[in-house]
Design a protein around this motif. Structure first.
Motif, PDB file in Angstrom:
ATOM      1  N   HIS A  48       0.840  -1.200   0.000  1.00 28.91           N
ATOM      2  CA  HIS A  48       0.000   0.000   0.000  1.00 28.91           C
ATOM      3  C   HIS A  48       0.874   1.249   0.000  1.00 28.91           C
ATOM      4  O   HIS A  48       2.021   1.219   0.454  1.00 28.91           O
ATOM      5  N   GLU A  49       0.314   2.322  -0.495  1.00 28.80           N
ATOM      6  CA  GLU A  49       1.011   3.606  -0.464  1.00 28.80           C
ATOM      7  C   GLU A  49       0.591   4.357   0.793  1.00 28.80           C
ATOM      8  O   GLU A  49      -0.598   4.562   1.034  1.00 28.80           O
ATOM      9  N   VAL A  50       1.550   4.745   1.600  1.00 26.76           N
ATOM     10  CA  VAL A  50       1.267   5.471   2.834  1.00 26.76           C
ATOM     11  C   VAL A  50       1.458   6.962   2.584  1.00 26.76           C
ATOM     12  O   VAL A  50       2.517   7.398   2.126  1.00 26.76           O
ATOM     13  N   VAL A  51       0.425   7.732   2.880  1.00 15.80           N
ATOM     14  CA  VAL A  51       0.437   9.180   2.633  1.00 15.80           C
ATOM     15  C   VAL A  51       0.314   9.917   3.963  1.00 15.80           C
ATOM     16  O   VAL A  51      -0.606   9.652   4.743  1.00 15.80           O
ATOM     17  N   SER A  52       1.220  10.826   4.239  1.00 16.37           N
ATOM     18  CA  SER A  52       1.177  11.631   5.459  1.00 16.37           C
ATOM     19  C   SER A  52       0.591  13.006   5.146  1.00 16.37           C
ATOM     20  O   SER A  52       1.061  13.696   4.235  1.00 16.37           O
ATOM     21  N   LEU A  53      -0.412  13.397   5.902  1.00 13.30           N
ATOM     22  CA  LEU A  53      -1.044  14.709   5.735  1.00 13.30           C
ATOM     23  C   LEU A  53      -1.071  15.416   7.080  1.00 13.30           C
ATOM     24  O   LEU A  53      -1.258  14.782   8.119  1.00 13.30           O
ATOM     25  N   SER A  54      -0.887  16.720   7.052  1.00 12.74           N
ATOM     26  CA  SER A  54      -0.946  17.503   8.279  1.00 12.74           C
ATOM     27  C   SER A  54      -2.172  18.408   8.335  1.00 12.74           C
ATOM     28  O   SER A  54      -2.506  18.931   9.395  1.00 12.74           O
ATOM     29  N   GLU A  55      -2.838  18.577   7.201  1.00 15.16           N
ATOM     30  CA  GLU A  55      -4.017  19.436   7.125  1.00 15.16           C
ATOM     31  C   GLU A  55      -5.206  18.651   6.585  1.00 15.16           C
ATOM     32  O   GLU A  55      -5.076  17.912   5.602  1.00 15.16           O
ATOM     33  N   ALA A  56      -6.362  18.837   7.209  1.00 20.23           N
ATOM     34  CA  ALA A  56      -7.557  18.117   6.784  1.00 20.23           C
ATOM     35  C   ALA A  56      -7.982  18.500   5.370  1.00 20.23           C
ATOM     36  O   ALA A  56      -8.567  17.680   4.650  1.00 20.23           O
ATOM     37  N   ASP A  57      -7.686  19.715   4.949  1.00 20.00           N
ATOM     38  CA  ASP A  57      -8.066  20.154   3.604  1.00 20.00           C
ATOM     39  C   ASP A  57      -7.395  19.311   2.517  1.00 20.00           C
ATOM     40  O   ASP A  57      -7.890  19.222   1.390  1.00 20.00           O
ATOM     41  N   SER A  58      -6.278  18.682   2.871  1.00 16.55           N
ATOM     42  CA  SER A  58      -5.583  17.845   1.895  1.00 16.55           C
ATOM     43  C   SER A  58      -6.396  16.618   1.515  1.00 16.55           C
ATOM     44  O   SER A  58      -6.141  15.984   0.487  1.00 16.55           O
ATOM     45  N   LEU A  59      -7.399  16.283   2.330  1.00 20.66           N
ATOM     46  CA  LEU A  59      -8.273  15.156   2.012  1.00 20.66           C
ATOM     47  C   LEU A  59      -9.124  15.444   0.773  1.00 20.66           C
ATOM     48  O   LEU A  59      -9.686  14.524   0.171  1.00 20.66           O
ATOM     49  N   LEU A  60      -9.219  16.714   0.394  1.00 15.93           N
ATOM     50  CA  LEU A  60     -10.030  17.106  -0.759  1.00 15.93           C
ATOM     51  C   LEU A  60      -9.255  17.017  -2.064  1.00 15.93           C
ATOM     52  O   LEU A  60      -9.820  17.237  -3.136  1.00 15.93           O
ATOM     53  N   ASP A  61      -7.980  16.693  -2.000  1.00 13.67           N
ATOM     54  CA  ASP A  61      -7.141  16.586  -3.189  1.00 13.67           C
ATOM     55  C   ASP A  61      -7.706  15.521  -4.123  1.00 13.67           C
ATOM     56  O   ASP A  61      -7.897  14.362  -3.735  1.00 13.67           O
ATOM     57  N   GLY A  62      -7.985  15.928  -5.350  1.00 12.69           N
ATOM     58  CA  GLY A  62      -8.564  15.001  -6.322  1.00 12.69           C
ATOM     59  C   GLY A  62      -7.659  13.833  -6.661  1.00 12.69           C
ATOM     60  O   GLY A  62      -8.133  12.798  -7.158  1.00 12.69           O
ATOM     61  N   ASN A  63      -6.363  13.963  -6.427  1.00 14.35           N
ATOM     62  CA  ASN A  63      -5.431  12.872  -6.702  1.00 14.35           C
ATOM     63  C   ASN A  63      -5.382  11.835  -5.579  1.00 14.35           C
ATOM     64  O   ASN A  63      -4.730  10.801  -5.721  1.00 14.35           O
ATOM     65  N   LEU A  64      -6.059  12.138  -4.485  1.00  9.44           N
ATOM     66  CA  LEU A  64      -6.066  11.214  -3.355  1.00  9.44           C
ATOM     67  C   LEU A  64      -7.205  10.204  -3.572  1.00  9.44           C
ATOM     68  O   LEU A  64      -8.334  10.398  -3.122  1.00  9.44           O
ATOM     69  N   GLU A  65      -6.887   9.123  -4.272  1.00  9.00           N
ATOM     70  CA  GLU A  65      -7.883   8.119  -4.635  1.00  9.00           C
ATOM     71  C   GLU A  65      -7.517   6.766  -4.035  1.00  9.00           C
ATOM     72  O   GLU A  65      -6.410   6.553  -3.560  1.00  9.00           O
ATOM     73  N   ASP A  66      -8.494   5.863  -4.087  1.00  9.11           N
ATOM     74  CA  ASP A  66      -8.283   4.482  -3.622  1.00  9.11           C
ATOM     75  C   ASP A  66      -7.743   4.448  -2.195  1.00  9.11           C
ATOM     76  O   ASP A  66      -6.774   3.741  -1.886  1.00  9.11           O
ATOM     77  N   VAL A  67      -8.382   5.198  -1.309  1.00  5.73           N
ATOM     78  CA  VAL A  67      -7.967   5.229   0.094  1.00  5.73           C
ATOM     79  C   VAL A  67      -8.658   4.097   0.848  1.00  5.73           C
ATOM     80  O   VAL A  67      -9.892   4.028   0.886  1.00  5.73           O
ATOM     81  N   ALA A  68      -7.862   3.207   1.440  1.00  6.61           N
ATOM     82  CA  ALA A  68      -8.418   2.076   2.185  1.00  6.61           C
ATOM     83  C   ALA A  68      -8.610   2.404   3.659  1.00  6.61           C
ATOM     84  O   ALA A  68      -9.525   1.902   4.304  1.00  6.61           O
ATOM     85  N   LEU A  69      -7.729   3.243   4.197  1.00  7.98           N
ATOM     86  CA  LEU A  69      -7.766   3.545   5.625  1.00  7.98           C
ATOM     87  C   LEU A  69      -7.251   4.945   5.871  1.00  7.98           C
ATOM     88  O   LEU A  69      -6.267   5.372   5.262  1.00  7.98           O
ATOM     89  N   ILE A  70      -7.916   5.657   6.774  1.00  9.60           N
ATOM     90  CA  ILE A  70      -7.459   6.975   7.203  1.00  9.60           C
ATOM     91  C   ILE A  70      -7.259   6.930   8.716  1.00  9.60           C
ATOM     92  O   ILE A  70      -8.199   6.672   9.477  1.00  9.60           O
ATOM     93  N   MET A  71      -6.026   7.154   9.136  1.00 12.80           N
ATOM     94  CA  MET A  71      -5.694   7.176  10.552  1.00 12.80           C
ATOM     95  C   MET A  71      -5.652   8.624  11.034  1.00 12.80           C
ATOM     96  O   MET A  71      -5.026   9.475  10.392  1.00 12.80           O
ATOM     97  N   LEU A  72      -6.288   8.898  12.147  1.00  6.54           N
ATOM     98  CA  LEU A  72      -6.352  10.244  12.699  1.00  6.54           C
ATOM     99  C   LEU A  72      -5.592  10.288  14.016  1.00  6.54           C
ATOM    100  O   LEU A  72      -5.752   9.413  14.868  1.00  6.54           O
ATOM    101  N   TYR A  73      -4.778  11.323  14.185  1.00  6.60           N
ATOM    102  CA  TYR A  73      -3.999  11.466  15.413  1.00  6.60           C
ATOM    103  C   TYR A  73      -3.841  12.946  15.749  1.00  6.60           C
ATOM    104  O   TYR A  73      -3.486  13.752  14.892  1.00  6.60           O
ATOM    105  N   ARG A  74      -4.143  13.277  16.983  1.00  6.29           N
ATOM    106  CA  ARG A  74      -4.028  14.647  17.489  1.00  6.29           C
ATOM    107  C   ARG A  74      -4.884  15.622  16.672  1.00  6.29           C
ATOM    108  O   ARG A  74      -4.470  16.719  16.345  1.00  6.29           O
ATOM    109  N   ILE A  75      -6.104  15.197  16.378  1.00  5.93           N
ATOM    110  CA  ILE A  75      -7.061  16.077  15.706  1.00  5.93           C
ATOM    111  C   ILE A  75      -7.850  16.824  16.777  1.00  5.93           C
ATOM    112  O   ILE A  75      -8.479  16.195  17.635  1.00  5.93           O
TER     113      ILE A  75
END
Length: 256
Positions: A48-75
């Motif tokens: 799997h490809e692991v993607v690190s994001l620091s901002e929630a707005d990055s979840l709206l990126d159209g290139n962010l496809e085929d997401v199997a799991l989203i881990m949330l920490y310190r939200i």
């Protein structure tokens, strides 16, 4: 020559499409723990490809496809509802896991999302790394993982306002049989009670097997029998029933 080169290029491009990996997203404020966990996930789940994001707005990126799991920490609790809405709207097929410092101290507003089934797993930081990665694997396969402490908080309350049942030790050996409710129509054996207690603590089959001196296959058989006797489908339902008295349950009955 050029036509041959073009064909090879097309073949390589097609292979890249076929090799497209599903993604595991770590949405977290950057700190050492987040970096270490991300690295551990990358090492364990190399398919799997692991993607690190620091901002929630990055979840709206159209290139962010085929997401199997989203881990949330310190939200932050204040932004948590909008983050959950964004995930369910833009990544409806993704499982959601929440990494917390202490399940006992989880913000009540966030715990409400667990109670509503909008979060698929909660992983306290005191979990052994192997158990944490196993839980992540479970989430990616459509399962759920919740610590016993959190399930106790979410247990239904009696008319007097106290949680059912009364506060108790988590180890089966520390509990008198009379303190346990009758679970399901079948009777649990002493061994099944031990395994159920460990399940409620978030312990995976491999660890249960090692702790009780059993084979992993034997543990799996016991788990299936527990589910059948309790008339539940998964660990979360089993733990939830274990932490409350069923209204139609008779007197406590346990057999050796």
């Amino acid at each position: 020559m050029y036509r041959t080169g073009s064909s090879l290029s097309d073949f390589e491009d097609n292979n890249k499409v076929l090799a497209k990996k599903t993604k595991i997203v770590m949405l977290a404020r950057a700190d050492l723990l987040a970096e270490c966990l991300t690295q551990a996930i990358s090492t364990r789940f190399q398919g799997h490809e692991v993607v690190s994001l620091s901002e929630a707005d990055s979840l709206l990126d159209g290139n962010l496809e085929d997401v199997a799991l989203i881990m949330l920490y310190r939200i932050p609790a204040s932004t948590f509802p909008s983050v959950i809405r964004t995930i369910h709207e833009f990544h409806p097929r993704a499982s959601i896991g929440l990494v917390v410092e202490n399940a006992d101290e989880l913000d009540s507003s966030i715990a409400g999302f667990v109670d509503e089934g909008l979060i698929h797993g909660v992983l306290p930081l005191n979990l052994h790394l192997d158990v944490c990665l196993t839980a992540i694997d479970l989430l990616m396969k459509g399962g759920e993982h919740f610590p016993a402490a959190l399930l106790r908080r979410l247990a239904p309350r009696s008319p007097t306002g106290s949680t059912l049942p009364a506060q108790r030790d988590t180890c089966a050996e520390a509990m008198a049989p009379a303190q346990k409710s009758d679970i399901g129509r079948g009777l649990l054996t002493t061994r099944e009670i031990q395994i159920l207690d460990l399940i409620c603590m978030g312990t995976q089959n491999k660890i249960i097997a090692d702790r009780l001196g059993l084979s992993e296959n034997t543990v799996k058989v016991h788990v299936r029998n527990i589910y059948k006797k309790m008339n539940v489908r998964n660990r979360t339902e089993a733990a939830s029933r274990y932490f409350r008295h069923d209204g139609d349950a008779g007197p406590p009955r346990w057999r050796n």
